[in-house]
Write an enzyme that holds these catalytic residues in place. Structure first.
Site, PDB file in Angstrom:
ATOM      1  N   CYS A  69       0.806  -1.227   0.000  1.00 18.98           N
ATOM      2  CA  CYS A  69       0.000   0.000   0.000  1.00 18.98           C
ATOM      3  C   CYS A  69       0.835   1.271   0.000  1.00 18.98           C
ATOM      4  O   CYS A  69       0.513   2.230  -0.704  1.00 18.98           O
ATOM      5  CB  CYS A  69      -0.941  -0.001   1.197  1.00 18.98           C
ATOM      6  SG  CYS A  69      -0.099   0.010   2.820  1.00 18.98           S
ATOM      7  N   HIS A 109      -1.297   1.081   7.134  1.00 13.95           N
ATOM      8  CA  HIS A 109      -1.984   1.184   5.839  1.00 13.95           C
ATOM      9  C   HIS A 109      -1.897   2.619   5.355  1.00 13.95           C
ATOM     10  O   HIS A 109      -2.069   3.574   6.137  1.00 13.95           O
ATOM     11  CB  HIS A 109      -3.445   0.756   5.916  1.00 13.95           C
ATOM     12  CG  HIS A 109      -4.107   0.783   4.572  1.00 13.95           C
ATOM     13  ND1 HIS A 109      -3.722  -0.062   3.542  1.00 13.95           N
ATOM     14  CD2 HIS A 109      -5.083   1.572   4.054  1.00 13.95           C
ATOM     15  CE1 HIS A 109      -4.444   0.197   2.472  1.00 13.95           C
ATOM     16  NE2 HIS A 109      -5.273   1.191   2.757  1.00 13.95           N
ATOM     17  N   ASP A 124      -8.058   4.650  -2.957  1.00 18.19           N
ATOM     18  CA  ASP A 124      -7.144   3.615  -2.461  1.00 18.19           C
ATOM     19  C   ASP A 124      -6.887   2.566  -3.539  1.00 18.19           C
ATOM     20  O   ASP A 124      -7.815   1.922  -4.023  1.00 18.19           O
ATOM     21  CB  ASP A 124      -7.771   2.950  -1.233  1.00 18.19           C
ATOM     22  CG  ASP A 124      -6.795   2.087  -0.451  1.00 18.19           C
ATOM     23  OD1 ASP A 124      -5.726   1.757  -0.992  1.00 18.19           O
ATOM     24  OD2 ASP A 124      -7.109   1.738   0.710  1.00 18.19           O
TER      25      ASP A 124
END
Length: 261
Positions: A69, A109, A124
């Protein structure tokens, strides 16, 4: 515009002269999810590099690898900024579905928050198979995509002021927590994400420093490659193939176009 704009468009298949707006950002997110895999191979191969624009471009755009991520959403952040978006990176705490509690390793994250006409959206592209594929407003409104239903709800907790929820198509009957984050605690510089990478690489409870994982979305589901299996979800049906010998390397190249020389 910088080189990252051109290289990103080339990598995911966006015309060089196409204007990117909030209205067509879902197409960008879908192409990105299907072209750039979520994977941790550089960690297991002990070849991580500092989080800088140059290193991200070399890894994801030039070497055709994927990332986690903090890499995938950093690249998307740089691309969005180059295309005139008001966007910031935030850090969140993920929810452990197996143990039904928040992960203890901290805010590992990383996602984007886009401000469009004073309305905030989570954008995202780094949450594995849980990608919303569309901007999700911070209003609680449900967004539906080919991957399921998603929403971001204002909820004050020790982990922030919002929680991202998901209900994946063909997989979930009920809403699941994805991650909590503080909308006003933004990452000032992508170099700050070296702290995230250090946790992911070194922490004993990190889910990404033990076994290889490669996954990306497809037109009809997603693919997941691990050290001992290759799973394909197609229209809600799962097909699992056990791996032997050097099949991992071959499948990584064939289905994910990751060169493992």
């Amino acid at each position: 515009m910088s080189n990252i704009n051109s290289l990103f468009r080339e990598r995911v298949g966006i015309p060089q002269n196409e204007m990117i707006t909030l209205e067509n950002l879902d197409a960008v997110l879908e192409k990105t999810a299907k072209e750039i895999p979520f994977e941790n191979l550089c960690i297991l191969d002990d070849r991580t590099a500092d989080i800088t624009e140059e290193n991200l471009v070399n890894k994801i755009m030039k070497r055709n690898e994927g990332g986690l991520c903090y890499e995938l959403n950093s690249v998307l952040y740089l691309f969005l900024v180059e295309n005139g978006f008001d966007t910031s990176l935030i850090r969140g705490v993920t929810y452990d579905q197996k143990n039904q509690n928040w992960n203890s390793i901290g805010k590992t994250h990383v996602a984007n928050v886009v401000n469009h006409n004073e309305k905030l959206f989570i954008v995202d592209t780094g949450f594995g198979g849980n990608l919303p594929l569309k901007p999700v407003p911070l209003t609680g409104e449900v967004v539906t995509s080919a991957n399921g239903e998603f929403r971001v709800v204002h909820t004050d907790s020790k982990h922030g002021d919002y929680i991202f929820y998901m209900k994946l198509k063909h997989k979930d009957e009920n809403w699941k927590k994805g991650y909590a984050f503080h909308s006003k605690e933004i990452v000032g510089d992508i170099k700050e994400l070296n702290e995230v990478q250090k946790i992911i690489v070194e922490h004993p409870e990190s889910p990404f420093n033990k076994k290889p994982l490669v996954t990306k979305l497809t037109d009809r589901g997603n693919m997941i490659l691990t050290e001992d299996s290759f799973i394909q979800w197609v229209d809600g049906k799962m097909e699992r193939k056990a791996l032997h010998g050097d099949q991992f390397k071959k499948l990584a190249g064939k289905y994910f176009r990751i060169p493992l020389d």
